[in-house]
Design a protein around this motif. Structure first.
Motif, short mmCIF file in Angstrom:
data_model
loop_
_atom_site.label_atom_id
_atom_site.label_comp_id
_atom_site.label_asym_id
_atom_site.label_seq_id
_atom_site.Cartn_x
_atom_site.Cartn_y
_atom_site.Cartn_z
N ARG A 4 0.83 -1.21 0.00
CA ARG A 4 0.00 0.00 0.00
C ARG A 4 0.86 1.27 0.00
O ARG A 4 0.36 2.35 -0.29
N GLY A 5 2.14 1.14 0.33
CA GLY A 5 3.02 2.30 0.33
C GLY A 5 3.69 2.57 -1.00
O GLY A 5 4.39 3.59 -1.15
N ILE A 6 3.51 1.68 -1.97
CA ILE A 6 4.10 1.88 -3.30
C ILE A 6 3.27 2.88 -4.09
O ILE A 6 2.04 2.81 -4.10
N ASP A 7 3.93 3.78 -4.75
CA ASP A 7 3.24 4.81 -5.54
C ASP A 7 2.48 4.16 -6.70
O ASP A 7 3.05 3.40 -7.50
N ASP A 8 1.19 4.44 -6.79
CA ASP A 8 0.36 3.85 -7.85
C ASP A 8 0.78 4.30 -9.24
O ASP A 8 0.56 3.59 -10.23
N SER A 9 1.39 5.47 -9.32
CA SER A 9 1.78 5.98 -10.63
C SER A 9 2.84 5.10 -11.28
O SER A 9 2.89 4.97 -12.51
#
Length: 309
Positions: free
Chosen positions: A197-202
């Protein structure tokens, strides 16, 4: 004349810190000092004392007749210690690997924003709320050939079914793996889920626009971003494995015989309860060495990463 001479005095007075300012600067140190002193004495002081005892001929009571590394030589010549060390390699290796694989798999499933995610996450995390004593007792019932899984399957008509690992000297250590994985895999799942959940979705969306498949995105993008989480999980799980005592006592008692002994149970059952303080201290120091062998490379990689970052 008096006005100009008073200016340096005012500047010096302003430059000197007030007593309230000095107290405010020292207050955090004064508050932390008792806990730091207690930690130094009761943790590191006792570690030092244990090391000193491991160099002595202490038996029922501490004795400061130094024998050098004689207790370590006795330990290396003890067959039961080697059985416990081998069991630790088997138990620790399987425990860490299975928890990592199962925790990552569950985290990836929950990361798909499935329905009832909160309920499933609670179910997976619930075993971690139990103590290892409770886990050991429950799994001792489940794995008991006369009461648990074997008896249940045979009552269904499969009379030839056998699941007697708990009383099999060659398989007893694997029952520890089953119980420990059941308890800790949910905790590892929570770590991985927080990392995902901490990984950037972009970053993931950019990979999708480039035509990368979902398995390739996880392999090439997500997994490298989770390296700190993996290091943390390995360190925590390895620490749990090295100091495992209550699970062994509750589930197998180190048996049959001492077939499922681990270093912690060896230290208690074979050393300290038999008036072998020196030998027990030597085994404790080797366990500490195992923890440091895991902790120091982790800290080195973290500090090196911050330095180059």
């Amino acid at each position: 004349m008096s006005l100009t001479s008073s200016r340096p005095r005012v500047a010096r007075a302003a430059s000197r810190p007030s007593s309230a300012g000095r107290l405010q600067a020292w207050l955090p140190r004064l508050v932390l000092a008792p806990s730091v002193a207690i930690s130094l004495f009761f943790v590191y002081g006792f570690m030092l004392w244990t090391f000193i005892l491991s160099l002595t001929n202490s038996r029922l009571l501490p004795s400061y007749e130094f024998v050098g590394f004689g207790q370590y030589a006795r330990l290396m010549a003890n067959e039961r210690w080697w059985v416990a060390s081998t069991n630790l390699m088997i138990f620790g290796g399987l425990f860490v690997l299975i928890c990592l694989a199962l925790g990552a798999f569950l985290a990836i499933l929950l990361d798909q924003r499935i329905r009832q995610e909160g309920a499933l996450r609670t179910i997976y995390l619930y075993p971690m709320a139990l103590s290892f004593i409770v886990t050991g007792v429950v799994w001792k019932w489940l794995l008991n050939p006369g009461l648990g899984i074997q008896a249940m399957v045979r009552s269904w008509g499969f009379e030839s079914f056998t699941f007697d690992w708990l009383v099999n000297p060659d398989m007893a250590v694997y029952t520890l793996v089953i119980a420990a994985v059941w308890q800790a895999s949910g905790f590892v799942m929570a770590l991985f889920l927080a990392g995902l959940r901490g990984i950037d979705d972009s970053i993931i969306k950019a990979a999708q626009l480039d035509g990368a498949s979902l398995p390739r995105i996880y392999l090439r993008v997500v997994v490298p971003c989770l390296r700190p989480v993996v290091f943390s999980a390995v360190m925590i799980l390895a620490h749990i494995a090295i100091k495992s005592f209550d699970l062994v006592v509750a589930l197998t008692g180190g048996g049959p015989g001492y077939a499922s002994d681990l270093p912690a149970t060896f230290m208690y059952a074979h050393a300290f309860t038999r008036a072998q303080i020196g030998l027990g201290s030597a085994s404790a120091m080797l366990m500490l060495g195992g923890v440091l062998a895991i902790l120091i490379p982790y800290l080195y990689s973290e500090l090196r990463g911050r330095k180059h970052g």
